[in-house]
Design an enzyme around this catalytic site. Structure first.
Site, PDB file in Angstrom:
ATOM      1  N   ASP A   1       0.847  -1.187   0.000  1.00 50.78           N
ATOM      2  CA  ASP A   1       0.000   0.000   0.000  1.00 50.78           C
ATOM      3  C   ASP A   1       0.883   1.238   0.000  1.00 50.78           C
ATOM      4  O   ASP A   1       2.013   1.208   0.506  1.00 50.78           O
ATOM      5  CB  ASP A   1      -0.913   0.009   1.229  1.00 50.78           C
ATOM      6  CG  ASP A   1      -2.142   0.868   1.024  1.00 50.78           C
ATOM      7  OD1 ASP A   1      -3.223   0.307   0.756  1.00 50.78           O
ATOM      8  OD2 ASP A   1      -2.025   2.102   1.115  1.00 50.78           O
TER       9      ASP A   1
ATOM     10  N   ASP B   1       4.017   2.363  -4.428  1.00 51.80           N
ATOM     11  CA  ASP B   1       3.296   3.184  -5.395  1.00 51.80           C
ATOM     12  C   ASP B   1       3.265   2.349  -6.668  1.00 51.80           C
ATOM     13  O   ASP B   1       4.284   2.205  -7.349  1.00 51.80           O
ATOM     14  CB  ASP B   1       4.022   4.505  -5.619  1.00 51.80           C
ATOM     15  CG  ASP B   1       3.353   5.376  -6.680  1.00 51.80           C
ATOM     16  OD1 ASP B   1       2.413   4.895  -7.358  1.00 51.80           O
ATOM     17  OD2 ASP B   1       3.772   6.538  -6.844  1.00 51.80           O
ATOM     18  N   VAL B   2       2.119   1.781  -6.993  1.00 51.77           N
ATOM     19  CA  VAL B   2       2.051   0.823  -8.096  1.00 51.77           C
ATOM     20  C   VAL B   2       2.329   1.461  -9.452  1.00 51.77           C
ATOM     21  O   VAL B   2       2.581   0.741 -10.426  1.00 51.77           O
ATOM     22  CB  VAL B   2       0.689   0.094  -8.129  1.00 51.77           C
ATOM     23  CG1 VAL B   2       0.480  -0.711  -6.850  1.00 51.77           C
ATOM     24  CG2 VAL B   2      -0.455   1.065  -8.360  1.00 51.77           C
TER      25      VAL B   2
ATOM     26  N   TYR C   1     -11.640   6.318 -15.881  1.00 52.81           N
ATOM     27  CA  TYR C   1     -11.657   5.135 -15.009  1.00 52.81           C
ATOM     28  C   TYR C   1     -12.311   3.963 -15.731  1.00 52.81           C
ATOM     29  O   TYR C   1     -11.798   2.835 -15.694  1.00 52.81           O
ATOM     30  CB  TYR C   1     -12.429   5.488 -13.740  1.00 52.81           C
ATOM     31  CG  TYR C   1     -12.612   4.362 -12.751  1.00 52.81           C
ATOM     32  CD1 TYR C   1     -11.539   3.853 -12.032  1.00 52.81           C
ATOM     33  CD2 TYR C   1     -13.881   3.838 -12.497  1.00 52.81           C
ATOM     34  CE1 TYR C   1     -11.713   2.844 -11.096  1.00 52.81           C
ATOM     35  CE2 TYR C   1     -14.068   2.825 -11.568  1.00 52.81           C
ATOM     36  CZ  TYR C   1     -12.991   2.336 -10.866  1.00 52.81           C
ATOM     37  OH  TYR C   1     -13.159   1.330  -9.945  1.00 52.81           O
TER      38      TYR C   1
ATOM     39  N   LYS D   1     -10.383   0.410 -16.547  1.00 50.22           N
ATOM     40  CA  LYS D   1     -10.840  -0.871 -16.008  1.00 50.22           C
ATOM     41  C   LYS D   1     -11.223  -1.859 -17.116  1.00 50.22           C
ATOM     42  O   LYS D   1     -11.025  -3.070 -16.970  1.00 50.22           O
ATOM     43  CB  LYS D   1     -12.026  -0.657 -15.072  1.00 50.22           C
ATOM     44  CG  LYS D   1     -11.636  -0.038 -13.729  1.00 50.22           C
ATOM     45  CD  LYS D   1     -10.683  -0.927 -12.945  1.00 50.22           C
ATOM     46  CE  LYS D   1     -10.442  -0.420 -11.538  1.00 50.22           C
ATOM     47  NZ  LYS D   1      -9.469  -1.275 -10.784  1.00 50.22           N
TER      48      LYS D   1
END
Length: 266
Positions: free
Chosen positions: A39, A65-66, A158, A162
């Site tokens: 996270d 931090d992805v 978004y 997705k």
């Protein structure tokens, strides 16, 4: 903790410091999995890892931090170093902007959404793949969204991100099936961290959406979403791959009320 449906398995979950990620982490831990909590929020992530250890399982936290490729691949490596493997990979992390009309959204906003929803997942899956292939067993669970499936208003970037994630997951499922790796998508409706923010910004839309849900409520991250994730992570799902599971109380059947108030048209 040695018993349970995930005994002997190691899981890495991004965005596990709160909401759906935390709920899945708790379900996995309760079933014997070692859990790497990833996270961006150190305080929340450490607290979840500590709570999992108190449940009697092995757990560790890594700040991540992805959207940083080196960081996300480094966390995959940390899971293998800490627990000896990465058997289950859950890509759940997300952070985004507020709601606005599609014609006002910049190229940069779309690029940022693709970075966290698609590229971050691509990087983590590529890093985990060699380890799963070597063991002949793996589970990838990616968190999609009804927003993309139903083309909800106000969140075009978004939605696109997705849906790109769903296409990538299905492609990986097809190519990785011979190695015993299953990759599936959950489209949830739950009281997550993102939902709480949306609820604060658009309380009437949130209330209307919950009211028309066939089950009359939003899902519980641990009890409702975590249980399905547990199934996908287990041996019971060994013949299920490339699927999208709508874990939403039936909200996808007839759609939901989703007409946000984002101010007057310019």
């Amino acid at each position: 903790m040695t018993e349970g449906r995930l005994a002997g398995r190691a899981a890495m979950i991004t965005g596990a410091g709160d909401g759906i990620g935390e709920g899945m982490a708790r379900r996995f831990a309760a079933e014997g999995a070692a859990v790497l909590v990833a996270d961006i929020d150190e305080e929340k992530g450490e607290a979840v890892a500590r709570a999992l250890r108190e449940m009697g399982t092995r757990a560790a936290f890594r700040r991540c931090d992805v959207t940083d490729r080196a960081m996300i691949t480094g966390v995959v490596a940390a899971c293998v170093e800490e627990f000896g493997s990465i058997d289950i990979l859950v890509n759940n992390a997300y952070r985004g902007a507020g709601m606005s009309r599609i014609e006002t959204k910049s190229d940069e906003l779309f690029a940022a959404s693709l970075n966290i929803n698609l590229y971050a997942v691509k990087w983590s899956m590529e890093a985990a793949f060699p380890h799963m292939r070597q063991r002949g067993w793996g589970r990838v669970i990616n968190i999609g969204s009804l927003n993309g499936v139903n083309a909800h208003m106000g969140s075009a970037e978004y939605n696109v991100g997705k849906e790109a994630l769903r296409a990538y997951t299905r492609s990986a499922a097809r190519e990785w099936a011979p190695y015993g790796i299953c990759a599936n998508i959950i489209c949830p409706a739950a009281v997550s961290a993102s939902y709480r923010k949306f609820q604060a910004m658009q309380p009437e839309v949130a209330k209307a959406s919950a009211a028309v849900n066939p089950m009359g409520r939003m899902g519980d991250p641990e009890k409702d979403i975590g249980g399905v994730a547990l199934f996908l992570a287990s041996e019971d799902a060994r013949y299920l791959t490339g699927n999208t599971l709508f874990v939403d109380g039936g909200a996808h059947i007839n759609g939901v009320v989703w007409i946000p108030d984002y101010g007057p048209e310019e």
